[in-house]
Write an enzyme that holds these catalytic residues in place. Structure first.
Site, PDB file in Angstrom:
ATOM      1  N   GLU A 320       0.834  -1.207   0.000  1.00  0.00           N
ATOM      2  CA  GLU A 320       0.000   0.000   0.000  1.00  0.00           C
ATOM      3  C   GLU A 320       0.867   1.256   0.000  1.00  0.00           C
ATOM      4  OE1 GLU A 320      -3.924  -1.678   2.327  1.00  0.00           O
ATOM      5  OE2 GLU A 320      -2.354  -0.768   3.556  1.00  0.00           O
ATOM      6  N   GLU A 336      -5.794   4.020  -2.122  1.00  0.00           N
ATOM      7  CA  GLU A 336      -6.700   3.574  -1.061  1.00  0.00           C
ATOM      8  C   GLU A 336      -7.579   4.727  -0.574  1.00  0.00           C
ATOM      9  OE1 GLU A 336      -6.405   1.786   3.497  1.00  0.00           O
ATOM     10  OE2 GLU A 336      -4.604   1.947   2.252  1.00  0.00           O
ATOM     11  N   CYS A 413     -10.771  -0.830   7.405  1.00  0.00           N
ATOM     12  CA  CYS A 413     -10.333   0.495   7.847  1.00  0.00           C
ATOM     13  C   CYS A 413     -11.053   1.617   7.111  1.00  0.00           C
ATOM     14  CB  CYS A 413      -8.827   0.631   7.679  1.00  0.00           C
ATOM     15  SG  CYS A 413      -8.233   0.239   6.012  1.00  0.00           S
ATOM     16  N   CYS A 414     -11.374   1.393   5.836  1.00  0.00           N
ATOM     17  CA  CYS A 414     -11.931   2.475   5.018  1.00  0.00           C
ATOM     18  C   CYS A 414     -13.371   2.855   5.378  1.00  0.00           C
ATOM     19  CB  CYS A 414     -11.835   2.119   3.542  1.00  0.00           C
ATOM     20  SG  CYS A 414     -10.137   1.960   2.929  1.00  0.00           S
TER      21      CYS A 414
END
Length: 674
Positions: A320, A336, A413-414
Site C-alpha cells: 500500500e 486507497e 479500515c476504510c
C-alpha cells in the site's frame, strides 16, 4: 489509576481541530459550520441515515465488539480477528463518526437518541475491558497478553489508542460528556508513562502513525501539556531505526530518516500522511518552524510527482505504498480510500497553518474525486482501492483489494474512516482569520466566527454560481475571502452589493473583499465550469498521449454503459479538436452533469497469433492502413478508424453505480499513435 478533572465544555460545534490560543496558524476553523444543501448535504444525510447505523451492525458481525467483550470478560469463545491485531481501531473510528453526528443539529432526535445509547453501550464496554493501569487493546489482552508494547512495528497498539482518543475528544466536544474521554485519558496516561528516552521507559514509535495527532488534540481538549510533549517525542524519534527493516525496508514505516531530513514521501501512504498531519499539529502548538517546513516540502514533492489526477495517492498494491516519482499507472492504481482521507486531513492542516490556497485546491480535488469515489450513493458499499481504469474482462478479487464496491472488508479500515470524515465535513469548509472569514470550499450552508456570519447558496459543483449573504456582522471593518480555484484562474466573475469586482482583488488564489459589512450584503461568485481536457505530467509514462476530461473540480471518466453498443473502451480515441458539451448521465441522480465529447474507434483486426509488430510495418494507430500481411507476419497491423462517435463521460466519483464494467479516466488522443 489517574484521576482527571472534567475539562471545560467547549462550543458544541467545535470540530476535529480546536486550536489553542498559543497555536501559530494563519487561519483557524470556524466554530459554527453547517452544510444544509446540495451534493454534500445529500451524501452526509445518507452517511447519517444508512452508513453509520449499518456500521454498528457490520462491526458486530465481524466480531470487533465480541473481541472487546472477551477483553472485558463478558463473552466467551475465540478471538474473531486474530489475523488483524488493530481491529479495535474500526470501532473507534465508528465512534468518532457517531460523535460528530451527535453534534450536527440536523440529526433527528430519534436517531440522536439511538446514537447516544450506542455510544454509552460501547463506552461502558471499553471501561470494563480497560486494565487497572489504563491499558486497553483487545488483541494484546486476549491473544498475546505477554507482548504488550513489544511488537510496535505491527501491533498497532498506539494507532488504536490514537483513534480511541480522537473518538473521545469528538464525543466530549459534541456532548460535553466525559465517560469516553475518561477511558481515553487513562490509556493516554499509560502510554505517556511507558514511553520516552528516560531509563526504564520504552524508546520506540508505532509502526502506524496516528497517536501523534491524537495526543495533540487531547492536549487541546484538556490543557495537559504532557500529551503534547509525548506527541513531539514520537515525531522526533521516528527516523532513527527504531523499527525493523522488514520486507520493504525502514522507509515503509517512515523510519529511514528523521522527518526534518526526509527528501520525499515514502512507504505506506496512509502512515506517511498520518505522520505528517501530526507533524503539522505539533509544529503549530510548539512553534517549531522546522517541522512545518518539512511537512510543506514533503507535501509539495508528493503533489508534484506522486499524486493522481483524482487526488488519490499510492501506486503499489504491494505494501500500500507510494511508487517512484511519476509512477502513476491507471489500471494498477492502489489509491486507497483511507489514503485520500489522510491526504485531506493533511492538506486541511497545512491550509490552516499557512493560509495558502494551494492546500485548499488540493483538498477540493481529493474530496470530490479520490475520496467520494470510495463510498456508494446508497451508503452501503465501499471501495478500498480506487483505480483509474478497469479493462474488459477484469477479474473480480474477492479480497479487500477488489475494484468492485463491497459491503465490508476483512480489514475494514476504510468504511468507518469514510463515516467519520463525512460526519465532520462541515468543519473542513470555512475558516477564520484575524480580521475576517475565509470560504475555501463551497457548499450550501452557514458559517460563522467572531460575530461574522454568512449563508452560502450554491448548486456547486454542477453550477458555478456561489451566492454569499451576510447574516451577522460585527459593525466593523472585516475581510471576506473566497478561494478562486486553480482550475478557474481567469475564468470567473464576481460582484459585491451589485457592483462588479475587479480581477485585481485576487491575490495568491484568494478573492479578498474588505468593508464594513451589514446583514443582507451579498457577494456573488461565478466560476466557469466549461468542460476542459487535461494532459498528464510529461514524465508520467502511463498516461503519455492521453487526455482526461474535467469540469470544475470534478474529474470525469467514461464507462461502457454510457457508450454506443459494441464499443470497447480500449479501442476509443478522444478527438481533441471535437467540441465538449454537457448533457445528462442516464441512471444517475438528478442534476448530475455529464460531458459529451467526440471520439473515434480503432478496432483491432482479427487474425494473427502475435499482437506485436515492427515499427517499419505498423502505422500510427489512427492511420487508415490495411492489415495486409498481419496473418503472414504474425503482427496485428493497424485497424482503420471509424467515423466520429459521441462519447459520454460522467463524474469519476459516480463510476460503478449503475453496473460493474469497464471504465477509464485517461483516454488516448486520436492522431497520437498511442
Amino acid at each position: 489509576m489517574a484521576m482527571h478533572p472534567a475539562p471545560a465544555r467547549p462550543a458544541l460545534s467545535a470540530g476535529p481541530l480546536a486550536l489553542t490560543k498559543e497555536s501559530r496558524t494563519a487561519l483557524h476553523p470556524v466554530p459554527e459550520a453547517r452544510i444544509t444543501g446540495g451534493l454534500w448535504e445529500a451524501r452526509r444525510a445518507v452517511n447519517a441515515g444508512v452508513s453509520i447505523p449499518d456500521g454498528y451492525e457490520r462491526l458486530a458481525e465481524a466480531g470487533n465488539l465480541h473481541d472487546l467483550r472477551l477483553a472485558a470478560g463478558t463473552a466467551e469463545g475465540e478471538y474473531a480477528n486474530a489475523g488483524c491485531p488493530f481491529m479495535d481501531s474500526d470501532v473507534y473510528k465508528w465512534l468518532e463518526a457517531v460523535a460528530w453526528q451527535l453534534g450536527d443539529p440536523a440529526t433527528e432526535p430519534e436517531r440522536a437518541e439511538r446514537f447516544a445509547a450506542q455510544v454509552a453501550e460501547v463506552a461502558e464496554l471499553l471501561a470494563e475491558a480497560q486494565e487497572p493501569d489504563g491499558y486497553l487493546d483487545s488483541y494484546y489482552q486476549v491473544v498475546r497478553p505477554g507482548s504488550r508494547f513489544k511488537e510496535l512495528a505491527s501491533g498497532h497498539e498506539l494507532y488504536c489508542a490514537g483513534h480511541l482518543v480522537q473518538a473521545a475528544v469528538a464525543h466530549h466536544r459534541t456532548t460535553g460528556r466525559t465517560e469516553l474521554l475518561d477511558v481515553a485519558r487513562r490509556f493516554a496516561d499509560r502510554i505517556d508513562a511507558a514511553f520516552g528516552q528516560e531509563e526504564g521507559r520504552i524508546d520506540g514509535v508505532c509502526g502506524h502513525p496516528e497517536i501523534e495527532t491524537a495526543l495533540v488534540e487531547l492536549y487541546r481538549c484538556t490543557g495537559e501539556r504532557r500529551y503534547l510533549e509525548r506527541a513531539r517525542y514520537f515525531i522526533d524519534r521516528r527516523g532513527y531505526g527504531l523499527l525493523p527493516g522488514g520486507r520493504w525496508g525502514r522507509s515503509y514505516w517512515q523510519d529511514h530518516a528523521p522527518v526534518r531530513e526526509a527528501e520525499a514521501v515514502a512507504g505506506h501512504a496512509v502512515r506517511q500522511l498520518y505522520l505528517l498531519a501530526g507533524v503539522v499539529d505539533v509544529s503549530v502548538e510548539t512553534g517549531d518552524a522546522s517541522l512545518l517546513e518539512a511537512a510543506e516540502r514533503l507535501w509539495e514533492e508528493m503533489a508534484a510527482t506522486k499524486t493522481y489526477l483524482t487526488g488519490g495517492i499510492g501506486s503499489h498494491h504491494s505494501g500500500e505504498t507510494f511508487g517512484d516519482p511519476y509512477e502513476l499507472p491507471s489500471e494498477r492504481a492502489y489509491t486507497e480510500t483511507c489514503a485520500a482521507i489522510a491526504s485531506a486531513m493533511l492538506s486541511w492542516r497545512l491550509l490552516l497553518a499557512t493560509g495558502r490556497a494551494r492546500y485548499a485546491d488540493h483538498l477540493e480535488r481529493v474530496l470530490f474525486n479520490g475520496f467520494l469515489s470510495g463510498v456508494s450513493l446508497d451508503g452501503e458499499r465501499y471501495l478500498y482501492i480506487n483505480p483509474l481504469q478497469m479493462r474488459e474482462g477484469h477479474l473480480r478479487d474477492e479480497g479487500d483489494h477488489t475494484a468492485f464496491r463491497t459491503r465490508w472488508f476483512r480489514c475494514a479500515c476504510c468504511p468507518p474512516n469514510v463515516m467519520r470524515l463525512l460526519a465532520s465535513l462541515p468543519h473542513y469548509f470555512a475558516a477564520a482569520e484575524a480580521d475576517g472569514l475565509v470560504l475555501h470550499q463551497y457548499a450550501t450552508g452557514s458559517y460563522a466566527a467572531d460575530g461574522f456570519g454568512v449563508e452560502v447558496a450554491t448548486d456547486y459543483p454542477w453550477n458555478g454560481r456561489i451566492r454569499v449573504t451576510v447574516t451577522e456582522a460585527p459593525g466593523a471593518d472585516r475581510a471576506l475571502a473566497l478561494r478562486i480555484p486553480q482550475w478557474a484562474a481567469g475564468r470567473w466573475t464576481a460582484s459585491a452589493a451589485g457592483e462588479e469586482v475587479d480581477s485585481e482583488a485576487v491575490a495568491n488564489g484568494w478573492l479578498r473583499l474588505r468593508r464594513t459589512w451589514r446583514p443582507g450584503d451579498t457577494v456573488v461568485l461565478d466560476l466557469d465550469l466549461s468542460p476542459r481536457l487535461t494532459v498528464g505530467p510529461v514524465r508520467a509514462d502511463a498516461v503519455r498521449g492521453c487526455a482526461a476530461i474535467e469540469r470544475g473540480p470534478l474529474v470525469y471518466c467514461v464507462e461502457r454503459v454510457d457508450q454506443p453498443d459494441g464499443i470497447r473502451l480500449d479501442e476509443l480515441r478522444l478527438d481533441p479538436a471535437g467540441p465538449l458539451g454537457e448533457g445528462e448521465g442516464p441512471g444517475l441522480p438528478s442534476g448530475v452533469v455529464a460531458v459529451i465529447a467526440t471520439g473515434r474507434v480503432v478496432t483491432a483486426p482479427d487474425g494473427g497469433w502475435w499482437p506485436y509488430a515492427e515499427v517499419a510495418t505498423a502505422s500510427d494507430v489512427d492511420a487508415t492502413a490495411s492489415d495486409a500481411g498481419a496473418a503472414e507476419t504474425g503482427g496485428p497491423g493497424a485497424g482503420a478508424p471509424t467515423a466520429a462517435v459521441e462519447l459520454t463521460a460522467v463524474p469519476y466519483h459516480l463510476w460503478a453505480h449503475r453496473e460493474e464494467g469497464p471504465m477509464r479516466v485517461w483516454i488516448p488522443l486520436a492522431g497520437t499513435g498511442v
